[in-house]
Design a protein around this motif. Structure first.
Motif, short mmCIF file in Angstrom:
data_model
loop_
_atom_site.label_atom_id
_atom_site.label_comp_id
_atom_site.label_asym_id
_atom_site.label_seq_id
_atom_site.Cartn_x
_atom_site.Cartn_y
_atom_site.Cartn_z
N ALA A 19 45.61 40.21 46.26
CA ALA A 19 44.32 39.63 45.86
C ALA A 19 43.33 39.70 47.03
O ALA A 19 42.15 40.03 46.85
N THR B 4 36.37 37.61 41.02
CA THR B 4 37.79 37.59 40.69
C THR B 4 38.00 36.55 39.61
O THR B 4 37.60 35.40 39.76
N PHE C 211 39.39 41.89 38.51
CA PHE C 211 38.28 42.00 39.44
C PHE C 211 37.16 42.75 38.72
O PHE C 211 37.36 43.89 38.28
#
Length: 573
Positions: free
Chosen positions: A178, A194, A210
């Motif tokens: 991430a 995100t 994303f």
């Protein structure tokens, strides 16, 4: 690169096939060309953009500890049959056969292939965790390829797969991915969010998407800046309304509503807002019966949430008009909860309604003053709808806003969905076999190029974020055949900039200045230099920044230092 040595063709007119701005500009700027439906050739300037994106992706994946591999694009059917996806994946899977009549597919994704590799190569817990990635061509046979690179059939993807002994180890790598993704999109100069997401066909316990923010995005994102909540609308929870439901205050009445089936029609006819109307959707139940899903009139059913209900058949399927009529005595559009003898599951907002309008279970009639508990049985309740702007954020920070986004990355916690099916095991500390836990992490590399254009363009063409631009600088030489001094000076500047490590596009063509200006704007390189006889007489060169439009003259002896400062971020843009 010298434009005089490049067969670069731009288009003045927008091709009829191009629906969105990224597709239009990619074609007009001569970056890609269509081969057939959903399949494109990357031309030299477009490939430079793609390679720049790949470079950033590769650097950040390596930085995060992932190991690059390259797996076959053509995959044997038996691996997909082990996981059950050979039949389940459907028509998106391009199936092929070799000369010996063995079944294969052109890979749309690589979960089966990497899991097969892991079960062959990984033997002990000491080899874990490990994270493999590749950048490779995929193929998904979209029923309707559209929007150019945004929904192509053949595309470039970075996919990574990690293997772990347990969930705790997976969580560490998942968070590292991430963070790596956030660095990738930040370095590429993209505005993104995100968001929590649904795992869909890939499966697993948790996933995040994303999204590059753009008005043309296909996905709706719910977010609240105050508490940093963000989720795909499909995954965003809709909280129950605060407070108790109002007490009944109106009598139950039947009202003739001939030919009025939709909420819009009934609302307008009865002069009642859609917020005080109820709509029932009858779907197939998991026990073979029918289940009624109740929503407030202005809300939209969230099929992902509804599909997770234990009472609902998988996949979510509307009951046929014939079954609805046989069960209720009324056609679709006139069904209501009063006297309904099937299970009703109401969204929280629908369950909070009082004195509402609903179908009368009789063709051509609705009922007003309907109340749960008094006129209709109290329903079971669940979160069934898409959130809307103004709904409270689950994080408690205030109201939600809705924006459009283009999905460019998705990370998953797969668990043991594939490793269990394919018996991918290692020996633990006690010498016992343990099924590995997996993560999956994808980035649409070619889609990033299109998404960047959707977010960065103006009426003249593309406005590339600097890290993605095919070149750092474009140097236009005006009327090069008319002046040897201009040509010689331009060549010297070109050489100086290149020796300093800059990527420079030299427009040394014998073309009209207007054409060069227009095509430079269309291509969208961030920094433009223009040299002609007039500026040479002033011992200067003309500079223009593509995004800000700022123009100034720079002394010929200061060009290198000036550009180095601009490339280092000393100037706006």
């Amino acid at each position: 690169m010298r434009l005089s040595q490049l067969p670069w063709t731009t288009l003045k007119e927008t091709p009829a096939e191009a629906e969105v701005i990224s597709h239009q500009l990619l074609l007009r700027a001569g970056l890609i060309r269509r081969l057939t439906s959903g399949i494109f050739t990357w031309l030299p300037l477009g490939l430079r953009v793609l390679r720049r994106v790949e470079q950033v992706v590769r650097e950040e994946m390596d930085r995060a500890g992932a190991l690059e591999v390259l797996m076959p694009a053509v995959q044997p059917a038996e691996l997909w049959q082990e996981t059950g996806r050979w039949d389940r994946y459907g028509d998106l899977l391009l199936r092929i056969r070799d000369r010996q009549e063995r079944d294969y597919c052109f890979g749309p994704t690589h979960e089966e292939i990497i899991t097969d590799l892991a079960r062959r190569e990984l033997r002990s817990y000491r080899q874990l965790p490990v994270n493999y990635y590749q950048i490779q061509t995929k193929f998904r046979d979209e029923i309707r390829p559209r929007f150019g690179l945004m929904r192509a059939r053949e595309f470039i993807m970075k996919d990574a797969y990690s293997f772990h002994m347990d969930q705790a180890s997976l969580e560490v790598t998942y968070q590292a991915m991430a963070q790596a993704y956030a660095r990738i999109f930040t370095r590429l100069g993209l505005r993104f969010r995100t968001v929590e997401a649904d795992s869909g066909e890939i499966g697993g316990s948790r996933s995040q998407e994303f999204h590059v923010l753009a008005d043309s995005g296909e996905d709706a994102i719910a977010f609240c800046d105050a508490d940093r909540f963000a989720a795909n609308v499909e995954a965003a929870p809709a909280l129950p309304p605060p407070g108790a439901r109002p007490a009944p205050g109106a009598p139950l009445q039947a009202v003739a509503t001939p030919q009025m089936r939709s909420i819009e029609e009934v609302s307008a006819f009865l002069k009642v807002p859609a917020t005080r109307c109820l709509k029932l959707l009858l779907v197939e139940g998991s026990d073979g019966g029918i289940v009624a899903l109740a929503l407030r009139g202005d809300h939209v059913l969230n099929t992902v949430k509804a599909g997770r209900l234990a009472q609902v058949a998988k996949p979510l399927t509307l009951a046929s008009p014939e079954r609805v009529l046989a069960l209720t005595g009324a056609p679709t559009g006139f069904i209501g909860p009063v006297g309904l003898r099937i299970a009703v599951i109401a969204d929280h907002a629908a369950a909070a309604l009082a004195d509402f309008v609903a179908g009368g279970n009789r063709e051509g009639f609705h009922q007003t003053g309907v109340n749960w508990g008094r006129d209709a049985a109290e329903p079971a309740t669940a979160d069934l709808r898409n959130v809307v702007a103004g709904d409270p954020s689950p994080g408690g920070g205030g109201p939600l806003a809705i924006a459009r986004g283009i999905e460019v990355g998705h990370i998953f916690q797969l668990g043991d969905k594939y490793s269990q099916a394919m018996k991918a095991v290692v020996l633990d500390q006690d010498g016992q076999e343990r099924v590995m836990t997996m993560g999956c992490y994808g980035i649409g590399v070619s889609r990033i190029v299109a998404a960047a254009i959707e977010q960065n363009h103006d009426e003249d063409g593309i406005v590339w974020p600097a890290p993605m631009s095919p070149f750092d600088v474009v140097l236009l030489v005006l009327n090069p055949k008319n002046s040897e001094a201009v040509t010689a000076t331009a060549e010297a500047i070109y050489l100086e900039l290149r020796q300093a490590g800059m990527e420079v596009l030299l427009d040394d063509r014998d073309a009209r200045p207007g054409v060069k200006f227009a095509e430079a704007d269309l291509l969208g390189v961030p920094h433009r230099l223009v040299l002609g006889e007039r500026s040479l007489k002033d011992a200067a060169i003309e500079y223009r920044h593509r995004r800000s439009g700022a123009e100034e003259k720079v002394a010929l002896g200061d060009v290198l230092e000036f550009l180095q400062q601009r490339l280092a971020g000393a100037a706006p843009g």
